[in-house]
Design a protein around this motif. Structure first.
Motif, PDB file in Angstrom:
ATOM      1  N   GLY A  91      26.886  -9.988  15.248  1.00  0.00           N
ATOM      2  CA  GLY A  91      26.755 -11.393  14.835  1.00  0.00           C
ATOM      3  C   GLY A  91      26.109 -12.170  16.036  1.00  0.00           C
ATOM      4  N   PHE A  92      25.670 -11.683  17.235  1.00  0.00           N
ATOM      5  CA  PHE A  92      25.152 -12.373  18.286  1.00  0.00           C
ATOM      6  C   PHE A  92      23.712 -12.773  18.174  1.00  0.00           C
ATOM      7  CE2 PHE A  92      28.370  -9.346  20.512  1.00  0.00           C
ATOM      8  CZ  PHE A  92      29.293 -10.571  20.912  1.00  0.00           C
ATOM      9  N   GLU A  93      23.166 -13.701  18.610  1.00  0.00           N
ATOM     10  CA  GLU A  93      21.899 -13.955  18.410  1.00  0.00           C
ATOM     11  C   GLU A  93      21.122 -13.360  19.444  1.00  0.00           C
ATOM     12  OE1 GLU A  93      19.085 -18.197  18.974  1.00  0.00           O
ATOM     13  OE2 GLU A  93      21.519 -18.258  18.852  1.00  0.00           O
ATOM     14  N   VAL A  94      20.109 -12.491  18.823  1.00  0.00           N
ATOM     15  CA  VAL A  94      19.538 -11.597  19.459  1.00  0.00           C
ATOM     16  C   VAL A  94      17.943 -11.781  19.153  1.00  0.00           C
ATOM     17  CG1 VAL A  94      21.244  -9.775  19.953  1.00  0.00           C
ATOM     18  CG2 VAL A  94      19.793  -9.541  18.072  1.00  0.00           C
ATOM     19  N   THR A  95      17.043 -11.449  20.142  1.00  0.00           N
ATOM     20  CA  THR A  95      15.847 -11.340  20.034  1.00  0.00           C
ATOM     21  C   THR A  95      15.262  -9.924  19.320  1.00  0.00           C
ATOM     22  OG1 THR A  95      14.956 -10.652  22.139  1.00  0.00           O
ATOM     23  CG2 THR A  95      15.145 -13.031  21.508  1.00  0.00           C
ATOM     24  N   GLU A  96      14.044  -9.821  18.878  1.00  0.00           N
ATOM     25  CA  GLU A  96      13.524  -8.428  18.669  1.00  0.00           C
ATOM     26  C   GLU A  96      13.350  -7.645  19.547  1.00  0.00           C
ATOM     27  OE1 GLU A  96      13.266  -7.477  15.539  1.00  0.00           O
ATOM     28  OE2 GLU A  96      13.919  -9.320  14.872  1.00  0.00           O
ATOM     29  N   LEU A  97      13.584  -6.251  19.566  1.00  0.00           N
ATOM     30  CA  LEU A  97      13.079  -5.413  20.831  1.00  0.00           C
ATOM     31  C   LEU A  97      11.811  -5.747  21.264  1.00  0.00           C
ATOM     32  CD1 LEU A  97      14.485  -2.047  19.652  1.00  0.00           C
ATOM     33  CD2 LEU A  97      15.339  -3.351  21.495  1.00  0.00           C
ATOM     34  N   LYS A  98      11.377  -5.832  22.582  1.00  0.00           N
ATOM     35  CA  LYS A  98      10.244  -6.180  23.179  1.00  0.00           C
ATOM     36  C   LYS A  98       9.776  -4.769  24.253  1.00  0.00           C
ATOM     37  CE  LYS A  98      11.078 -10.890  22.758  1.00  0.00           C
ATOM     38  NZ  LYS A  98      10.932 -12.113  23.218  1.00  0.00           N
ATOM     39  N   TYR A 107      13.360  -4.016  26.316  1.00  0.00           N
ATOM     40  CA  TYR A 107      14.557  -4.733  26.398  1.00  0.00           C
ATOM     41  C   TYR A 107      14.428  -6.052  25.432  1.00  0.00           C
ATOM     42  CZ  TYR A 107      10.548  -8.191  27.318  1.00  0.00           C
ATOM     43  OH  TYR A 107       9.395  -8.853  27.349  1.00  0.00           O
ATOM     44  N   TYR A 108      15.606  -6.603  25.238  1.00  0.00           N
ATOM     45  CA  TYR A 108      15.575  -7.857  24.312  1.00  0.00           C
ATOM     46  C   TYR A 108      16.522  -8.951  24.906  1.00  0.00           C
ATOM     47  CZ  TYR A 108      20.244  -5.801  23.251  1.00  0.00           C
ATOM     48  OH  TYR A 108      21.635  -5.190  23.234  1.00  0.00           O
ATOM     49  N   PHE A 109      16.763  -9.967  24.361  1.00  0.00           N
ATOM     50  CA  PHE A 109      17.618 -11.061  24.887  1.00  0.00           C
ATOM     51  C   PHE A 109      18.796 -11.266  23.983  1.00  0.00           C
ATOM     52  CE2 PHE A 109      13.889 -11.827  27.367  1.00  0.00           C
ATOM     53  CZ  PHE A 109      14.194 -11.964  28.443  1.00  0.00           C
ATOM     54  N   VAL A 110      20.005 -11.546  24.438  1.00  0.00           N
ATOM     55  CA  VAL A 110      21.054 -11.942  23.621  1.00  0.00           C
ATOM     56  C   VAL A 110      21.563 -13.289  24.096  1.00  0.00           C
ATOM     57  CG1 VAL A 110      22.945 -10.538  24.790  1.00  0.00           C
ATOM     58  CG2 VAL A 110      23.526 -11.403  22.820  1.00  0.00           C
ATOM     59  N   MET A 111      21.967 -14.233  23.364  1.00  0.00           N
ATOM     60  CA  MET A 111      22.256 -15.706  23.465  1.00  0.00           C
ATOM     61  C   MET A 111      23.829 -15.748  23.864  1.00  0.00           C
ATOM     62  SD  MET A 111      20.353 -18.714  23.897  1.00  0.00           S
ATOM     63  CE  MET A 111      19.008 -18.501  22.582  1.00  0.00           C
ATOM     64  N   TYR A 116      22.856 -19.660  27.430  1.00  0.00           N
ATOM     65  CA  TYR A 116      21.900 -18.730  28.329  1.00  0.00           C
ATOM     66  C   TYR A 116      21.709 -17.517  27.727  1.00  0.00           C
ATOM     67  CZ  TYR A 116      24.406 -21.849  31.919  1.00  0.00           C
ATOM     68  OH  TYR A 116      24.923 -22.772  32.660  1.00  0.00           O
ATOM     69  N   LYS A 117      20.536 -17.036  28.167  1.00  0.00           N
ATOM     70  CA  LYS A 117      19.750 -15.762  27.700  1.00  0.00           C
ATOM     71  C   LYS A 117      20.152 -14.638  28.660  1.00  0.00           C
ATOM     72  CE  LYS A 117      15.846 -18.173  25.602  1.00  0.00           C
ATOM     73  NZ  LYS A 117      14.513 -18.412  25.420  1.00  0.00           N
ATOM     74  N   ILE A 118      20.735 -13.635  28.113  1.00  0.00           N
ATOM     75  CA  ILE A 118      20.933 -12.499  28.784  1.00  0.00           C
ATOM     76  C   ILE A 118      20.030 -11.334  28.535  1.00  0.00           C
ATOM     77  CG2 ILE A 118      22.805 -10.480  29.326  1.00  0.00           C
ATOM     78  CD1 ILE A 118      24.004 -14.135  28.090  1.00  0.00           C
ATOM     79  N   GLU A 119      19.263 -10.812  29.574  1.00  0.00           N
ATOM     80  CA  GLU A 119      18.347  -9.838  29.156  1.00  0.00           C
ATOM     81  C   GLU A 119      19.176  -8.362  29.271  1.00  0.00           C
ATOM     82  OE1 GLU A 119      13.958  -8.232  30.553  1.00  0.00           O
ATOM     83  OE2 GLU A 119      15.326  -9.207  31.972  1.00  0.00           O
TER      84      GLU A 119
END
Length: 124
Positions: A91-98, A107-111, A116-119
């Motif tokens: 349930g974490f806010e994540v971006t799509e895989l890039k 990589y992707y980011f999780v908020m 704060y964005k963690i890569e």
């Protein structure tokens, strides 16, 4: 010289601790509480990694303006797609895989709870 730690300021210490422990497996290394000065420092690290993440909690602070500059921390994992799916399922806010152009690097980011964005990057 060597890098020692990175500090992030948090508005809810327990919520941020839970996030970093659940999402990445950080362990609390030490805690320094300064009630007379109204702040607490909590140092976290990953297994077999001496570098630390410092969570700074200032009492009675409603949050921080992260600004429009782009800064982040990065955490290496063995399997980016597996970690991405695990973070999404939790349930974490994540971006799509890039990926980087002309590269297998993914990589992707999780908020985190404070925005704060963690890569999350593929181990090399």
């Amino acid at each position: 010289m060597k890098m020692v730690h990175t500090c992030v300021r948090v508005k809810n210490l327990e919520e941020s601790l839970a996030f970093y422990q659940e999402a990445f497996g950080f362990k609390e290394v030490s805690r320094k509480d300064y009630p007379e000065h109204k702040f607490t420092l909590v140092y976290l690290s990953l297994e077999n990694d001496p570098y630390q993440l410092e969570l700074t909690y200032n009492y009675d602070h409603e949050g921080y303006d992260l600004g429009d500059g782009y800064g982040h921390i990065a955490i290496e994992v063995d399997d980016v797609p597996e970690a991405h799916e695990r973070h999404r399922a939790a349930g974490f806010e994540v971006t799509e895989l890039k990926g980087l152009p002309n590269s297998d690097f993914r990589y992707y980011f999780v908020m985190d709870p404070d925005g704060y964005k963690i890569e999350v990057v593929q181990g090399r």
